[in-house]
Design a protein around this motif. Structure first.
Motif, PDB file in Angstrom:
ATOM      1  N   SER A  33     -14.823  13.340  10.890  1.00  0.00           N
ATOM      2  CA  SER A  33     -15.571  12.877  12.062  1.00  0.00           C
ATOM      3  C   SER A  33     -14.954  13.341  13.378  1.00  0.00           C
ATOM      4  N   GLY A  34     -13.764  13.967  13.320  1.00  0.00           N
ATOM      5  CA  GLY A  34     -13.105  14.421  14.535  1.00  0.00           C
ATOM      6  C   GLY A  34     -12.444  13.315  15.326  1.00  0.00           C
ATOM      7  N   THR A  35     -12.161  12.214  14.667  1.00  0.00           N
ATOM      8  CA  THR A  35     -11.516  11.068  15.348  1.00  0.00           C
ATOM      9  C   THR A  35     -10.200  10.715  14.654  1.00  0.00           C
ATOM     10  N   LEU A  36      -9.409  11.721  14.318  1.00  0.00           N
ATOM     11  CA  LEU A  36      -8.193  11.500  13.549  1.00  0.00           C
ATOM     12  C   LEU A  36      -7.205  10.600  14.288  1.00  0.00           C
ATOM     13  N   GLU A  37      -7.051  10.816  15.604  1.00  0.00           N
ATOM     14  CA  GLU A  37      -6.082  10.007  16.352  1.00  0.00           C
ATOM     15  C   GLU A  37      -6.476   8.524  16.377  1.00  0.00           C
ATOM     16  N   ILE A  38      -7.800   8.251  16.452  1.00  0.00           N
ATOM     17  CA  ILE A  38      -8.274   6.861  16.449  1.00  0.00           C
ATOM     18  C   ILE A  38      -8.044   6.223  15.083  1.00  0.00           C
ATOM     19  N   VAL A  39      -8.321   6.985  14.020  1.00  0.00           N
ATOM     20  CA  VAL A  39      -8.121   6.479  12.653  1.00  0.00           C
ATOM     21  C   VAL A  39      -6.643   6.188  12.398  1.00  0.00           C
ATOM     22  N   LEU A  40      -5.770   7.063  12.853  1.00  0.00           N
ATOM     23  CA  LEU A  40      -4.335   6.850  12.668  1.00  0.00           C
ATOM     24  C   LEU A  40      -3.868   5.598  13.410  1.00  0.00           C
ATOM     25  N   GLU A  41      -4.423   5.375  14.599  1.00  0.00           N
ATOM     26  CA  GLU A  41      -4.085   4.155  15.360  1.00  0.00           C
ATOM     27  C   GLU A  41      -4.514   2.913  14.594  1.00  0.00           C
ATOM     28  N   ARG A  42      -5.708   2.969  14.002  1.00  0.00           N
ATOM     29  CA  ARG A  42      -6.201   1.830  13.207  1.00  0.00           C
ATOM     30  C   ARG A  42      -5.365   1.633  11.946  1.00  0.00           C
ATOM     31  N   LEU A  43      -4.950   2.736  11.350  1.00  0.00           N
ATOM     32  CA  LEU A  43      -4.088   2.640  10.168  1.00  0.00           C
ATOM     33  C   LEU A  43      -2.764   1.957  10.505  1.00  0.00           C
ATOM     34  N   ALA A  44      -2.211   2.317  11.656  1.00  0.00           N
ATOM     35  CA  ALA A  44      -0.957   1.680  12.085  1.00  0.00           C
ATOM     36  C   ALA A  44      -1.161   0.184  12.310  1.00  0.00           C
ATOM     37  N   ASP A  45      -2.278  -0.177  12.963  1.00  0.00           N
ATOM     38  CA  ASP A  45      -2.581  -1.601  13.189  1.00  0.00           C
ATOM     39  C   ASP A  45      -2.772  -2.324  11.865  1.00  0.00           C
ATOM     40  N   PHE A  46      -3.499  -1.677  10.950  1.00  0.00           N
ATOM     41  CA  PHE A  46      -3.778  -2.261   9.636  1.00  0.00           C
ATOM     42  C   PHE A  46      -2.478  -2.551   8.881  1.00  0.00           C
ATOM     43  N   PRO A  91       0.794  -1.217   0.000  1.00  0.00           N
ATOM     44  CA  PRO A  91       0.000   0.000   0.000  1.00  0.00           C
ATOM     45  C   PRO A  91       0.829   1.272   0.000  1.00  0.00           C
ATOM     46  N   PHE A  92       2.046   1.218   0.485  1.00  0.00           N
ATOM     47  CA  PHE A  92       2.849   2.425   0.586  1.00  0.00           C
ATOM     48  C   PHE A  92       4.182   2.215  -0.109  1.00  0.00           C
ATOM     49  N   SER A  93       4.506   3.059  -1.093  1.00  0.00           N
ATOM     50  CA  SER A  93       5.774   2.939  -1.799  1.00  0.00           C
ATOM     51  C   SER A  93       6.716   4.031  -1.332  1.00  0.00           C
ATOM     52  N   LYS A  94       7.956   3.966  -1.784  1.00  0.00           N
ATOM     53  CA  LYS A  94       8.989   4.935  -1.457  1.00  0.00           C
ATOM     54  C   LYS A  94       9.469   4.780  -0.020  1.00  0.00           C
ATOM     55  N   VAL A  95       8.531   4.733   0.930  1.00  0.00           N
ATOM     56  CA  VAL A  95       8.855   4.576   2.343  1.00  0.00           C
ATOM     57  C   VAL A  95       8.377   3.199   2.769  1.00  0.00           C
ATOM     58  N   SER A  96       9.170   2.508   3.571  1.00  0.00           N
ATOM     59  CA  SER A  96       8.807   1.155   3.976  1.00  0.00           C
ATOM     60  C   SER A  96       7.542   1.161   4.822  1.00  0.00           C
ATOM     61  N   SER A  97       6.806   0.057   4.758  1.00  0.00           N
ATOM     62  CA  SER A  97       5.560  -0.052   5.526  1.00  0.00           C
ATOM     63  C   SER A  97       5.813   0.051   7.016  1.00  0.00           C
ATOM     64  N   SER A  98       6.914  -0.551   7.480  1.00  0.00           N
ATOM     65  CA  SER A  98       7.219  -0.525   8.914  1.00  0.00           C
ATOM     66  C   SER A  98       7.481   0.902   9.396  1.00  0.00           C
ATOM     67  N   GLU A  99       8.197   1.691   8.580  1.00  0.00           N
ATOM     68  CA  GLU A  99       8.493   3.070   8.973  1.00  0.00           C
ATOM     69  C   GLU A  99       7.232   3.927   8.970  1.00  0.00           C
ATOM     70  N   LEU A 100       6.409   3.755   7.946  1.00  0.00           N
ATOM     71  CA  LEU A 100       5.171   4.522   7.870  1.00  0.00           C
ATOM     72  C   LEU A 100       4.234   4.155   9.017  1.00  0.00           C
ATOM     73  N   SER A 101       4.203   2.866   9.358  1.00  0.00           N
ATOM     74  CA  SER A 101       3.382   2.418  10.478  1.00  0.00           C
ATOM     75  C   SER A 101       3.846   3.064  11.785  1.00  0.00           C
ATOM     76  N   MET A 102       5.163   3.118  11.986  1.00  0.00           N
ATOM     77  CA  MET A 102       5.713   3.706  13.200  1.00  0.00           C
ATOM     78  C   MET A 102       5.368   5.195  13.284  1.00  0.00           C
ATOM     79  N   ILE A 103       5.529   5.907  12.165  1.00  0.00           N
ATOM     80  CA  ILE A 103       5.223   7.343  12.131  1.00  0.00           C
ATOM     81  C   ILE A 103       3.737   7.581  12.399  1.00  0.00           C
ATOM     82  N   THR A 104       2.898   6.745  11.799  1.00  0.00           N
ATOM     83  CA  THR A 104       1.453   6.875  11.983  1.00  0.00           C
ATOM     84  C   THR A 104       1.063   6.663  13.442  1.00  0.00           C
ATOM     85  N   ARG A 105       1.662   5.664  14.087  1.00  0.00           N
ATOM     86  CA  ARG A 105       1.358   5.398  15.487  1.00  0.00           C
ATOM     87  C   ARG A 105       1.849   6.543  16.388  1.00  0.00           C
TER      88      ARG A 105
END
Length: 411
Positions: free
Chosen positions: A149-162, A65-79
Motif C-alpha cells: 500500500s506504500g505506507t510502510l512507515e505507518i505500518v511499522l509505527e503501528r507494529l511498534a505500538d502493538f 509474538p517474537f522469539s530469539k529477540v526480546s519484544s522491547s528490542e524489536l519494538s525499539m528497532i521497528t520504531r
C-alpha cells in the motif's frame, strides 16, 4: 556483499565488537582501519536464515509474538525504522543505519542479512520471512501489507505500538501477581521451618509429662512429626505436579484436556478467556486495519490463542468465513469464547466497521482483565496475612496450653 563479525581495539585500546559488511575480508578490515579500529578477531557470517533448533507447536509460538529477540528490542528497532523511513531514508540505508545501533548480536546478524537480501532484489517482507524465529507471521504480513500500500512507515509505527501495548499489559499483570506469589512462597517457607525445626524442639519438653496433652498440642505434634519426616516430599510435590502436567501436555489429547480444564475453571477460566479474547481481537484488528485479508488474518491469529480449544474454534470460524459465513456467529456458538466479544464482532460485521469494533473489544477486555487482576491481588494479600496469622497463632496456642495447665497444677 558479505557480512563479518569482529572483535577489535580502538586507538585508545578500548575493546570493541560488532558487525560490518563489505565486498571481501580485506575490504572490511580496511573499512575498520579507516575508522581507527584494529580487528583482533575476524569471522565471516555465513548467509542463510537464523534457525532455532527447538520446534515450537503452533499453539504457543504466538504467545510471545517474537522469539530469539526480546519484544522491547524489536519494538525499539521497528520504531526507529519507521522514523528513518518517515525522514526520507531509503529502506536499505535505514536498515544499514540500525545495524550498529542494535545491542543484540543476533539482531545485528539478521539486519545485515536482511539488508543484503533487499539489495539482491527481495522485498522487505520476504527478507524478514527468512527469519521466522525473529519475526512473527503477524509482523511479516503487516510489513507486506505496508509495502503493497506504500505506507510502510505507518505500518511499522503501528507494529511498534502493538508490541509495546502487549508487553505493557503482560508486565502489569506480572507485577500485580508478583507480590502475592512472593508472600505465599515466603509464608510457606516460614511455616515449613517452624514445623520442621522449631516446633519439635519445643514440644519435646512435654514428652516426659505424665498427663494428657490438650487436643491442639497433640494435633500440632502430629503435624510437626509429619512435616519433619516428609518435608522433602512436601517440597518436591509442586515440582512433581508441574512435571506431570508437562508430560500430559506432550500428548495432543492430554494438552487439549488441560486447556479445556483451564478455561472451565470458575474464576481463572473466565479471566483466561478474557485474556485470549483481548489478544485475539487486538491482533485481528491490527492485521485487518493494515490491509491483511480476513482469511489470512484469521489463520495467523488462531496460532496466538495459546489454547487448543479456542484454536479449534477459530479454525472452525475460518472455514465458515471461507464458505461465506459470519465470524461472530460461529464464535458465539461456543462457551469457550466470551459472549460479549462475539456480539461486538457481530456488530462490527453488520456495521462494516470491523477493525474499530475489534480495537474497542480489545480495549474493553484488557481493562477488564487488569481490573480483575488488581481486585484479586488486593483480596489475596490480606487473605494470605490472615491465614498466616491464624496458623502461627494456632501454633503458639498449642504450645502455650500445656504450659498454662502446668501453672494451674503448681498453684
Amino acid at each position: 556483499m558479505a557480512v563479518f563479525e569482529y572483535k577489535a581495539l580502538n586507538s585508545k585500546g578500548k575493546k570493541l565488537s560488532g558487525i560490518i559488511d563489505a565486498e571481501s575480508t580485506s575490504a572490511a578490515k580496511l573499512k575498520l582501519r579507516q575508522q581507527d579500529i584494529f580487528p583482533t578477531l575476524f569471522k565471516k557470517i555465513e548467509s542463510g536464515p537464523v534457525v532455532n533448533k527447538k520446534k515450537s507447536t503452533p499453539f504457543f509460538k504466538g504467545i510471545s509474538p517474537f522469539s530469539k529477540v526480546s519484544s522491547s528490542e524489536l519494538s525499539m528497532i521497528t520504531r526507529q525504522m519507521s522514523t528513518l523511513l518517515s525522514a526520507g531514508f531509503p529502506l536499505v540505508k535505514a536498515v544499514a543505519t540500525l545495524v550498529p545501533q542494535t545491542k543484540s548480536k543476533t539482531m545485528q546478524r539478521v539486519l545485515s542479512r536482511v539488508k543484503d537480501a533487499i539489495e539482491e532484489g527481495s522485498s522487505f517482507a520476504k527478507a524478514l520471512a527468512l527469519y521466522p524465529n525473529v519475526f512473527s507471521p503477524i509482523f511479516i504480513n503487516m510489513v507486506n501489507a505496508g509495502e503493497s500500500s506504500g505506507t510502510l512507515e505507518i505500518v511499522l509505527e503501528r507494529l511498534a505500538d502493538f508490541t509495546e501495548n502487549r508487553e505493557d499489559s503482560k508486565k502489569k499483570i506480572q507485577a500485580s501477581l508478583a507480590y502475592p506469589f512472593l508472600m505465599s512462597f515466603i509464608g510457606f517457607g516460614v511455616l515449613l521451618v517452624l514445623l520442621t525445626y522449631v516446633v519439635p524442639g519445643i514440644v519435646n519438653i512435654f514428652s516426659d509429662m505424665n498427663q494428657a496433652l490438650p487436643m491442639p498440642t497433640r494435633l500440632l505434634i502430629l503435624v510437626s512429626s509429619f512435616f519433619k519426616a516428609y518435608w522433602w516430599g512436601i517440597v518436591l510435590t509442586p515440582f512433581l505436579c508441574f512435571l506431570v502436567v508437562f508430560l500430559i501436555r506432550k500428548s495432543e489429547k492430554g494438552a487439549y484436556f488441560i486447556d479445556n480444564l483451564l478455561i472451565s475453571l470458575p474464576i481463572v477460566g473466565t479471566l483466561l478467556k478474557k485474556i485470549i479474547a483481548a489478544r485475539f481481537t487486538r491482533t485481528l484488528g491490527s492485521l485487518l486495519d493494515n490491509g491483511v485479508p480476513m482469511l489470512t488474518a484469521l489463520n495467523i491469529t488462531k496460532s496466538i490463542a495459546g489454547n487448543r480449544v479456542i484454536y479449534e474454534l477459530i479454525s472452525k470460524a475460518c472455514e465458515k468465513v471461507e464458505q461465506g459465513g459470519e465470524l461472530g456467529e460461529t464464535l458465539s456458538q461456543s462457551t469457550a469464547f466470551p459472549y460479549l466479544a462475539s456480539q461486538m464482532i457481530k456488530i462490527g460485521e453488520t456495521s462494516g466497521e470491523m477493525e474499530k469494533m475489534l480495537e474497542k473489544t480489545a480495549d474493553l477486555f484488557e481493562k477488564d482483565v487488569q481490573t480483575a487482576v488488581t481486585a484479586a491481588t488486593s483480596l489475596i494479600e490480606p487473605i494470605i496475612i490472615l491465614v498466616m496469622g491464624v496458623v502461627v497463632g494456632g501454633i503458639i496456642l498449642a504450645i502455650c496450653l500445656p504450659i498454662f495447665e502446668i501453672n494451674q497444677l503448681i498453684q
